[in-house]
Design a protein around this motif. Structure first.
Motif, PDB file in Angstrom:
ATOM      1  N   MET A  60       0.814  -1.202   0.000  1.00  0.00           N
ATOM      2  CA  MET A  60       0.000   0.000   0.000  1.00  0.00           C
ATOM      3  C   MET A  60       0.855   1.263   0.000  1.00  0.00           C
ATOM      4  O   MET A  60       0.361   2.336  -0.220  1.00  0.00           O
ATOM      5  N   ASP A  61       2.114   1.113   0.287  1.00  0.00           N
ATOM      6  CA  ASP A  61       2.954   2.286   0.441  1.00  0.00           C
ATOM      7  C   ASP A  61       4.129   2.176  -0.510  1.00  0.00           C
ATOM      8  O   ASP A  61       4.408   1.145  -1.072  1.00  0.00           O
ATOM      9  N   SER A  62       4.785   3.278  -0.688  1.00  0.00           N
ATOM     10  CA  SER A  62       5.936   3.218  -1.569  1.00  0.00           C
ATOM     11  C   SER A  62       7.239   3.450  -0.814  1.00  0.00           C
ATOM     12  O   SER A  62       8.282   3.552  -1.407  1.00  0.00           O
ATOM     13  N   THR A  63       7.161   3.541   0.489  1.00  0.00           N
ATOM     14  CA  THR A  63       8.393   3.647   1.260  1.00  0.00           C
ATOM     15  C   THR A  63       8.401   2.593   2.357  1.00  0.00           C
ATOM     16  O   THR A  63       7.368   2.087   2.735  1.00  0.00           O
ATOM     17  N   ASN A  64       9.577   2.285   2.851  1.00  0.00           N
ATOM     18  CA  ASN A  64       9.681   1.246   3.861  1.00  0.00           C
ATOM     19  C   ASN A  64       9.178   1.698   5.233  1.00  0.00           C
ATOM     20  O   ASN A  64       8.786   0.891   6.051  1.00  0.00           O
TER      21      ASN A  64
ATOM     22  N   THR B 121       3.831   2.747   6.779  1.00  0.00           N
ATOM     23  CA  THR B 121       2.999   1.583   6.499  1.00  0.00           C
ATOM     24  C   THR B 121       1.508   1.904   6.599  1.00  0.00           C
ATOM     25  O   THR B 121       0.688   1.017   6.670  1.00  0.00           O
TER      26      THR B 121
ATOM     27  N   LEU C 139      -4.714   6.312  -4.153  1.00  0.00           N
ATOM     28  CA  LEU C 139      -4.143   5.123  -4.792  1.00  0.00           C
ATOM     29  C   LEU C 139      -3.622   5.461  -6.183  1.00  0.00           C
ATOM     30  O   LEU C 139      -4.311   6.139  -6.952  1.00  0.00           O
ATOM     31  N   LYS C 140      -2.429   4.953  -6.503  1.00  0.00           N
ATOM     32  CA  LYS C 140      -1.901   5.065  -7.871  1.00  0.00           C
ATOM     33  C   LYS C 140      -1.421   3.675  -8.247  1.00  0.00           C
ATOM     34  O   LYS C 140      -0.527   3.133  -7.595  1.00  0.00           O
TER      35      LYS C 140
ATOM     36  N   ALA D  28      -2.164   3.336   5.134  1.00  0.00           N
ATOM     37  CA  ALA D  28      -2.801   3.218   3.825  1.00  0.00           C
ATOM     38  C   ALA D  28      -2.631   4.530   3.051  1.00  0.00           C
ATOM     39  O   ALA D  28      -2.666   5.601   3.644  1.00  0.00           O
ATOM     40  N   PRO D  29      -2.436   4.438   1.733  1.00  0.00           N
ATOM     41  CA  PRO D  29      -2.228   5.664   0.960  1.00  0.00           C
ATOM     42  C   PRO D  29      -3.521   6.486   0.888  1.00  0.00           C
ATOM     43  O   PRO D  29      -4.609   5.925   0.845  1.00  0.00           O
ATOM     44  N   LYS D  30      -3.360   7.804   0.876  1.00  0.00           N
ATOM     45  CA  LYS D  30      -4.554   8.662   0.747  1.00  0.00           C
ATOM     46  C   LYS D  30      -5.093   8.551  -0.666  1.00  0.00           C
ATOM     47  O   LYS D  30      -6.294   8.451  -0.889  1.00  0.00           O
TER      48      LYS D  30
END
Lengths: 560, 58
Positions: free
Chosen positions: B1-5, B8, B14-15, B10-12
């Motif tokens: 759900m995220d692009s960084t470690n 964690t 979505l892409k 949920a993204p606001k």
């Protein structure tokens, strides 16, 4: 066409022709759409199918008289064109038209920006460098490589693809967990992330219930029932059925539970799965016990867990899971049918059946819905057969032939090899319904209709002619069949719940708001001995109704 | 759900990169999600390539 093998079968007024395009791949959905388009636009043909040359597809073509000896030679890597031409139609013209359709660009909608497609994952990341999720639905043997490529870029994956080994699944999930990422799947049919439905998912409200599901239609059913009661989903994370097997050990279930525990929007967490390995059940339930939020654990058909922690409520069915979650959020499952109404439905339906009509058949598109129905009907009817049974001893010898009480999961591999999922493509279920209706010992047939993103635009309409013909078939032979239905969907779904239900009611299908109610009703109607007063023997009607107390409480709870 | 470690949550927004069945990309676009579709084609096996070359020669 080149040197493609060509075969023709001459009949009185039509010729059946098969052409095999060697090593030519199109995905099953593209081919389903192409076949529909060819049926609508091509002149001078009475039938056409363009499919990958899998056993499932060749069986279907053989059944409908569209397979020639040349078509028999097609392999799963080949595309098979099968046409039934009217006498004076030019073969060449028809084939050229189909070839043109096969070469057409596949985009069917979208603006210039949104409709653009790329041929590699690398190019896609260049175009969308801040991507935060990948949805992967490639054939299983390529899925692991594609998923790793994406995880290496720090992006989570929803892996819809099936046929990934448990060993590969474990490798992917360990890697993802170490990097703080998610691998939802393999074989994950549904997720709801930040209010958006991923793959097969319903349009439901956002809210305070977080769901972790190793059971795709389990997540759909619970999210729909909660939505219909006015509540919503914070995040619905499908981890795939393999996650709760001992080889994988619930790696991703734990990661997802942890995330929902920390998520401020989530106040209640529901965990739903088909039976996990017993040691995984124990481990996961104990893990839930280390958290602060309340959990509803629905391990359908799973073994009993010892020492259930105080914050964990174990339930047997999706119906009860939704009811308990609503209860924890301060409400109840008000859409459940009352006991009085159920009794009235059961009584009138059972009187429509002849003495010899004693068996139940179920043709399901949802795997978890099949499984929940198997658990309920097995307890009430005894032996129930299936292509995806609870225990291996009740596996059908031939998935194409039902016997006694049989429930079929039409989303299983044997029905979907090289074909679109039955939630999208109703063809095989329609044919199977007609087969079931021919059996004079069949009394009750169950059908599920799963709405939402990814599903057929009109699942009820798509089955309507088969339902009409099944009823006609029975009537012709002096019988009636009781067809029960459950529509898993909401008013906001593209197919619109009320419109789908209205179509089915018009066809005489008896509808239930939950799958568990449908399954329990099928068993009660088929058995009849729960219902019919036997005054000659002095049986007490009230006592007979009372004998239903236990299964009703176990599968539907105290909501009636 | 995220692009960084580290993040964690949920993204606001979505892409999504969709690889495989195009219908899923279409369904996400209908929900207003930004999607890039990858038109997946299975890599050809070497022996199939050799067979095709041989069939042209022989």
């Amino acid at each position: 066409m080149g040197s493609a093998p060509l075969g023709e079968t001459e009949l009185a007024s039509v010729r059946t022709v098969n052409i095999v395009k060697r090593n030519f791949f199109r995905d099953s959905l593209q081919l389903m759409r192409l076949t529909d388009k060819a049926k609508q636009t091509l002149k001078g043909i009475s039938d056409v199918a363009v499919v990958m040359g899998t056993t499932t597809n060749k069986d279907l073509l053989r059944d409908i008289g569209l397979l020639t000896p040349e078509g028999e030679q097609a392999t799963p890597s080949d595309t098979l064109i099968a046409v039934k031409l009217e006498t004076d139609t030019s073969l060449e013209g028809v084939i050229q038209s189909i070839e043109r359709l096969l070469e057409e660009p596949t985009q069917t909608s979208g603006t210039q920006e949104s409709g653009v497609s790329f041929s590699s994952v690398e190019e896609a990341f260049e175009a969308l460098p801040d991507a935060n999720l990948a949805l992967v639905s490639v054939p299983g043997r390529y899925a692991t490589d594609v998923a790793f490529k994406i995880l290496e870029r720090g992006v989570s994956v929803h892996l819809f693809s099936d046929h990934v080994s448990l060993e590969e699944e474990t490798r992917l999930k360990r890697y993802a967990a170490d990097k703080g990422l998610l691998v939802l799947g393999p074989g994950a049919g549904t997720s709801i992330i930040s209010g958006k439905g991923i793959a097969f998912a319903n349009n439901v409200k956002r809210g305070q219930l977080g769901v972790v599901a190793a059971a795709g239609t389990g997540l759909q059913e619970i999210s729909v029932l909660v939505d219909r009661a006015g509540f919503g989903i914070s995040q619905g994370l499908g981890v795939g059925g393999g996650d709760v097997k001992s080889e994988v050990g619930g790696i991703m279930s734990k990661v997802c539970i942890e995330r929902l525990e920390r998520d401020e929007e989530t106040s209640v967490i529901c965990f739903v799965s088909k039976p996990p390995s017993p040691e995984v059940s124990e481990e996961l339930v104990n893990f839930m016990g280390t958290k602060g939020k309340p959990f509803v654990a629905c391990l359908i058909g799973g073994s009993a867990v010892k020492n259930v922690p105080n914050n964990v409520y174990m339930v047997e069915t999706l119906h009860k899971a939704a009811a308990k979650c609503l209860n924890l959020m301060g409400d109840s499952l008000t859409i459940a049918t009352t006991r009085k109404k159920l009794e009235s439905i059961w009584t009138s339906a059972s009187f429509r059946l002849g003495e010899g009509q004693k068996y139940v058949r179920g043709l399901f598109t949802g795997g978890t819905l099949t499984y929940e129905s198997l658990v309920i009907t097995s307890e009430m009817l005894g032996e129930v057969w299936s292509n995806a049974p609870i225990d291996a001893t009740h596996k059908l010898d031939d998935h194409r032939v039902s016997k006694h009480n049989t429930l079929i999961d039409m989303g299983e591999e044997e029905f979907t090899e090289g074909r679109a999922h039955p939630m999208m493509d109703p063809t095989l279920r329609k044919l199977r319904l007609l087969e079931e209706a021919k059996d004079p010992e069949v009394g009750v047939i169950m059908l599920d209709f799963v709405l939402g993103y990814g599903s057929h635009p009109d699942p009820a309409g798509a089955m309507s002619d088969a339902i009409i013909r099944a009823n006609q078939q029975a009537t012709k032979e002096g019988r009636q069949i009781v067809i029960l239905g459950h529509v898993c969907g909401t008013e906001k779904d593209p197919q619109v719940l009320s419109s789908q239900e209205a179509k089915l009611r018009e066809l005489g299908v008896i509808l239930f708001p939950t799958n568990a109610e449908m399954a329990l009703s099928a068993a009660v109607i088929a058995r009849r001995d729960f219902l019919i007063t036997d005054t000659a023997r002095g049986a007490d009607t009230h006592e007979k109704w009372k004998s239903l107390e236990t299964p009703m409480k176990k599968f539907l709870g105290g909501t009636l | 759900m995220d692009s960084t470690n580290n993040d964690t949550s949920a993204p606001k927004e979505l892409k999504v990169i969709n690889v495989g069945v195009e219908l899923f990309a279409e369904e996400l676009r209908k929900q207003g999600v930004k999607v890039i579709h990858v038109d997946f084609k299975p890599p050809r096996k070497l022996d199939e390539d050799i067979e095709e070359i041989l069939s042209k020669i022989i």
